[in-house]
Design an enzyme around this catalytic site. Sequence first.
Site, PDB file in Angstrom:
ATOM      1  N   ALA A  30      32.120  -1.891   0.783  1.00  0.00           N
ATOM      2  CA  ALA A  30      32.518  -2.057   2.177  1.00  0.00           C
ATOM      3  C   ALA A  30      33.110  -3.451   2.332  1.00  0.00           C
ATOM      4  O   ALA A  30      32.878  -4.328   1.504  1.00  0.00           O
ATOM      5  CB  ALA A  30      31.291  -1.905   3.067  1.00  0.00           C
ATOM      6  N   GLY A  66      29.920   0.648  -1.478  1.00  0.00           N
ATOM      7  CA  GLY A  66      30.656   1.735  -0.842  1.00  0.00           C
ATOM      8  C   GLY A  66      31.652   2.372  -1.790  1.00  0.00           C
ATOM      9  O   GLY A  66      31.969   3.561  -1.676  1.00  0.00           O
ATOM     10  N   GLU A  71      29.864   4.789  -3.678  1.00  0.00           N
ATOM     11  CA  GLU A  71      29.525   5.896  -2.779  1.00  0.00           C
ATOM     12  C   GLU A  71      30.718   6.844  -2.596  1.00  0.00           C
ATOM     13  O   GLU A  71      30.555   8.056  -2.511  1.00  0.00           O
ATOM     14  CB  GLU A  71      29.032   5.334  -1.438  1.00  0.00           C
ATOM     15  CG  GLU A  71      27.672   4.651  -1.601  1.00  0.00           C
ATOM     16  CD  GLU A  71      27.180   3.958  -0.349  1.00  0.00           C
ATOM     17  OE1 GLU A  71      27.904   3.071   0.145  1.00  0.00           O
ATOM     18  OE2 GLU A  71      26.093   4.308   0.136  1.00  0.00           O
ATOM     19  N   GLU A 102      24.347  -3.799  -2.960  1.00  0.00           N
ATOM     20  CA  GLU A 102      23.999  -4.068  -1.558  1.00  0.00           C
ATOM     21  C   GLU A 102      22.719  -4.875  -1.413  1.00  0.00           C
ATOM     22  O   GLU A 102      22.583  -5.698  -0.513  1.00  0.00           O
ATOM     23  CB  GLU A 102      23.851  -2.744  -0.783  1.00  0.00           C
ATOM     24  CG  GLU A 102      25.155  -2.077  -0.400  1.00  0.00           C
ATOM     25  CD  GLU A 102      25.687  -1.150  -1.484  1.00  0.00           C
ATOM     26  OE1 GLU A 102      25.285  -1.274  -2.669  1.00  0.00           O
ATOM     27  OE2 GLU A 102      26.523  -0.285  -1.146  1.00  0.00           O
TER      28      GLU A 102
HETATM   29  N1  3HC Z   1      34.313  -7.449   1.145  1.00  0.00           N
HETATM   30  C1  3HC Z   1      35.130  -8.448   1.534  1.00  0.00           C
HETATM   31  N2  3HC Z   1      35.634  -9.378   0.697  1.00  0.00           N
HETATM   32  C2  3HC Z   1      35.271  -9.285  -0.579  1.00  0.00           C
HETATM   33  C3  3HC Z   1      34.423  -8.277  -1.060  1.00  0.00           C
HETATM   34  C4  3HC Z   1      33.930  -7.320  -0.133  1.00  0.00           C
HETATM   35  N3  3HC Z   1      33.137  -6.314  -0.505  1.00  0.00           N
HETATM   36  N4  3HC Z   1      34.236  -8.452  -2.378  1.00  0.00           N
HETATM   37  C5  3HC Z   1      34.957  -9.535  -2.712  1.00  0.00           C
HETATM   38  N5  3HC Z   1      35.590 -10.038  -1.643  1.00  0.00           N
HETATM   39  C6  3HC Z   1      36.511 -11.182  -1.605  1.00  0.00           C
HETATM   40  C7  3HC Z   1      35.806 -12.478  -1.973  1.00  0.00           C
HETATM   41  O1  3HC Z   1      35.222 -13.075  -0.842  1.00  0.00           O
HETATM   42  C8  3HC Z   1      36.956 -13.300  -2.523  1.00  0.00           C
HETATM   43  O2  3HC Z   1      37.660 -13.809  -1.425  1.00  0.00           O
HETATM   44  P1  3HC Z   1      38.378 -15.244  -1.511  1.00  0.00           P
HETATM   45  O3  3HC Z   1      39.372 -15.114  -2.608  1.00  0.00           O
HETATM   46  O4  3HC Z   1      38.950 -15.413  -0.167  1.00  0.00           O
HETATM   47  O5  3HC Z   1      37.274 -16.220  -1.826  1.00  0.00           O
HETATM   48  C9  3HC Z   1      37.842 -12.256  -3.196  1.00  0.00           C
HETATM   49  O6  3HC Z   1      37.462 -10.991  -2.618  1.00  0.00           O
HETATM   50  C10 3HC Z   1      37.655 -12.161  -4.687  1.00  0.00           C
HETATM   51  O7  3HC Z   1      36.263 -12.034  -4.955  1.00  0.00           O
HETATM   52  P2  3HC Z   1      35.570 -12.827  -6.155  1.00  0.00           P
HETATM   53  O8  3HC Z   1      35.955 -14.251  -6.104  1.00  0.00           O
HETATM   54  O9  3HC Z   1      34.131 -12.498  -6.093  1.00  0.00           O
HETATM   55  O10 3HC Z   1      36.297 -12.149  -7.381  1.00  0.00           O
HETATM   56  P3  3HC Z   1      35.714 -11.706  -8.773  1.00  0.00           P
HETATM   57  O11 3HC Z   1      36.865 -11.109  -9.494  1.00  0.00           O
HETATM   58  O12 3HC Z   1      34.959 -12.807  -9.402  1.00  0.00           O
HETATM   59  O13 3HC Z   1      34.631 -10.544  -8.470  1.00  0.00           O
HETATM   60  C11 3HC Z   1      33.783  -8.515  -7.480  1.00  0.00           C
HETATM   61  C12 3HC Z   1      35.041  -9.324  -7.913  1.00  0.00           C
HETATM   62  C13 3HC Z   1      32.959  -8.181  -8.720  1.00  0.00           C
HETATM   63  C14 3HC Z   1      34.256  -7.277  -6.806  1.00  0.00           C
HETATM   64  C15 3HC Z   1      32.940  -9.393  -6.544  1.00  0.00           C
HETATM   65  O14 3HC Z   1      33.763  -9.908  -5.540  1.00  0.00           O
HETATM   66  C16 3HC Z   1      31.820  -8.660  -5.854  1.00  0.00           C
HETATM   67  O15 3HC Z   1      30.785  -8.455  -6.450  1.00  0.00           O
HETATM   68  N6  3HC Z   1      32.033  -8.291  -4.585  1.00  0.00           N
HETATM   69  C17 3HC Z   1      30.985  -7.757  -3.732  1.00  0.00           C
HETATM   70  C18 3HC Z   1      30.689  -6.335  -4.030  1.00  0.00           C
HETATM   71  C19 3HC Z   1      29.671  -5.818  -3.078  1.00  0.00           C
HETATM   72  O16 3HC Z   1      28.715  -6.483  -2.728  1.00  0.00           O
HETATM   73  N7  3HC Z   1      29.853  -4.580  -2.634  1.00  0.00           N
HETATM   74  C20 3HC Z   1      28.955  -3.963  -1.693  1.00  0.00           C
HETATM   75  C21 3HC Z   1      29.431  -4.236  -0.309  1.00  0.00           C
HETATM   76  S1  3HC Z   1      28.312  -3.675   0.918  1.00  0.00           S
HETATM   77  C22 3HC Z   1      28.584  -2.033   1.026  1.00  0.00           C
HETATM   78  O17 3HC Z   1      29.370  -1.492   0.312  1.00  0.00           O
HETATM   79  C23 3HC Z   1      27.801  -1.322   2.092  1.00  0.00           C
HETATM   80  C24 3HC Z   1      27.902   0.166   1.975  1.00  0.00           C
HETATM   81  O18 3HC Z   1      26.885   0.658   1.181  1.00  0.00           O
HETATM   82  C25 3HC Z   1      27.788   0.818   3.313  1.00  0.00           C
END
Ligand code: 3HC
Length: 687
Positions: free
Chosen positions: A62, A103, A106, A126
């Site tokens: 998400a 997500g 998912e 998450e």
């Molecule tokens: N939402 C919004 N922005 C995100 C994001 C997300 N899920 N994931 C990454 N970004 C952004 C980062 O803030 C960063 O922004 P910036 O360049 O402005 O600083 C940019 O994307 C690149 O991210 P990274 O610097 O972390 O890049 P990497 O290549 O090192 O890593 C990644 C990529 C492995 C995808 C890592 O970003 C990550 O783990 N992201 C989070 C994944 C996550 O937590 N997903 C679950 C979200 S909650 C959800 O899905 C709820 C659902 O169940 C309902």
Amino acid sequence: MSPISTRKHGDVLIVTSNNPPVNALGHAVREGLVKAIEQADSDDDVKAVVIRCEGQTFFAGADISEFGTPKSFQPPMLPQVVDIIENCTKPVVAAIHGTAFGGGLEVALASHYRVAVPSAKLGVPEVKLGLLPGAGGTQRLPRAAGVSKALEMAATGNPISAKEACGVGLIDRLIEGDLEQHAVAFADQVKDVRPIPRTSERDDKLAEARENPAIFDEFRKANARKFRGFDAPEANIKAIEAAVARPYAEGVLEERRLFMELMSGTQARAQQYFFFAERKASKIEGLPEDTKPREIRRVGVIGAGTMGGGISMNFLSAGIPVTIVEMAQEALDRGTGVMRKNYEASAAKGRMSAEQVEQAMGALKPTLSLEDLADCDLIIEAVFENMEVKKDIFGKLDRIAKPGAILASNTSYLNVDEIAASTSRPQDVVGLHFFSPANIMKLLEVVRGAKTAPDVLVTAMQIAKKIRKVAVVAGVCHGFIGNRMLMPRQVEATKLLLEGATPEQIDKVHVGFGMPMGPFQMADLAGVDIGWHRDPNRIENVRDALCAIDRWGQKKGAGFYDYDDKRQPSPSPKVQEIIEDFSRKQGVERREVSDQEIIERTLYTMVNEGAKILEEGMAQRASDIDVVWVYGYGWPVYRGGPMFWADTEGLPKIVEGIRRQQERLGSEFSLSELLLRKAEAGEKFTR
Ligand code: 3HC
């Protein structure tokens, strides 16, 4: 323009997301996906669907930046989107590369088939954001991967490789070669298979847990330490329990209830704040945009002690050769021997292969001569904390190092500008403060000297990422960010002992707060003798008294605590006697100390020091201070870090608490003007 586009390849509809950088499932993506599935449903010429992403990754989850904003509630919401995908009347294939996270996974689980490239990773992180997979993930994941695997993935947030995912049934086929092409071919093969396999309708993989519901409590017990203090792991477990105990439709409702409960809590806010804090930390303000990093092909490390060895391992593990220098052969052999032992221990735990151990050690060049550092692009000095020794080394390096080499000191307190001044190239000098054990701890304080060149800073931040550290820029001040804030805590904790608190009480308050250990447990672990003047006849405080009788901490089996042969601590009557003796000698009246006072004197004062660091420009932003404390000292991430925590407590409350203690804090303590100003203006540090 929608980030989702569609095109047909024969009778397969290819749905492509193009939403850089990580294809987060923001509102426009969700809306586009629903439209694409509607198109597939209504077009008789479409027999199957492939969902794929452009760029570096499949949907990484998400859009976290939407959380708490109206956009995150704007329909279609993710749970709805995944249901629409699963209910598609044509088989849907998710084609995964990069990271199918949260997500994103998912969406993949709601698809009827999943194919992936071998380098892909699948996970539900998450829990690291204080949440649970809230779009059916807690219900579909155990149905697809089995209950044990789902528990492990959801409650720890750690991803699995595509290969492992294939083994547990989460991936139907691993694709070597062009992903889209093979995914379309796969879709073509399954387009007529009926009934369409829908994960929510399966329950074969739930049978094991239905027969043995004890697996949940066993899992809780096995991970109790890891999950201590966190709300989200337990909520993840409960949601998966619901998947096993209830029909799918009811399980989903329970998932939603738990998700909303977490989302409205402070832990989720803190953890989501921290996600962005960590990423912000790598950005340095005020540098020319076109600053290019210097190339680092070989690293030199001076000192093969615990620090030097740990530092070297970081680079070797990242494939960067290291020249390590010691003064005596015996110390050199001991140091490299410890490194090998550490690597072999990792191999024994299955974290690396025997071949990788040899590869890392093979890239290490041990030497007794500083002259051998002449071909290094980055040289890190890791000898003991003594300004004269460091200046001497840097003077020599100035003569030996090639032009453009970066000269770094691993000092944890000393003035980097003074060290830089002992060279003719202060622009090439920087502080690289690793935390012990340096091969494990994630934090790196990059200390920016007055003359440090922009490209040196950029290189430091880039190399940090390469060796998987989280780097934070700090200014030159005593102890930089982390250790500077540790000082008021240490001073007050020691005073509190004399006033009537015990080491156990103070440590218990800190551990109860969520720290991995309290100040005295930490002193015992690190060594009570660190920085001791080594004169057993000079006893000016409790620490001197302990050192004089060999109570140097865990390594001697005694420090602030007594230790048994399994390193289990117990309160020490001897230490209590010493403390009380000091109270008497210094005329300090002993009294009952409340836990609240311990918080105010040891944690509020840290926040105050953090505010001073900000005020003086020694940290770029409040969130950097939080990153230092979470990664350097184990501050509980569910409290965001000291500055975020102070905001959550309310800055007026912090100021009030400090004022309540003002007299006991003494005349050397002063309230930060920034803290006071922000408290009065109703402002916060972090938002
Ligand atoms: N939402 C919004 N922005 C995100 C994001 C997300 N899920 N994931 C990454 N970004 C952004 C980062 O803030 C960063 O922004 P910036 O360049 O402005 O600083 C940019 O994307 C690149 O991210 P990274 O610097 O972390 O890049 P990497 O290549 O090192 O890593 C990644 C990529 C492995 C995808 C890592 O970003 C990550 O783990 N992201 C989070 C994944 C996550 O937590 N997903 C679950 C979200 S909650 C959800 O899905 C709820 C659902 O169940 C309902």
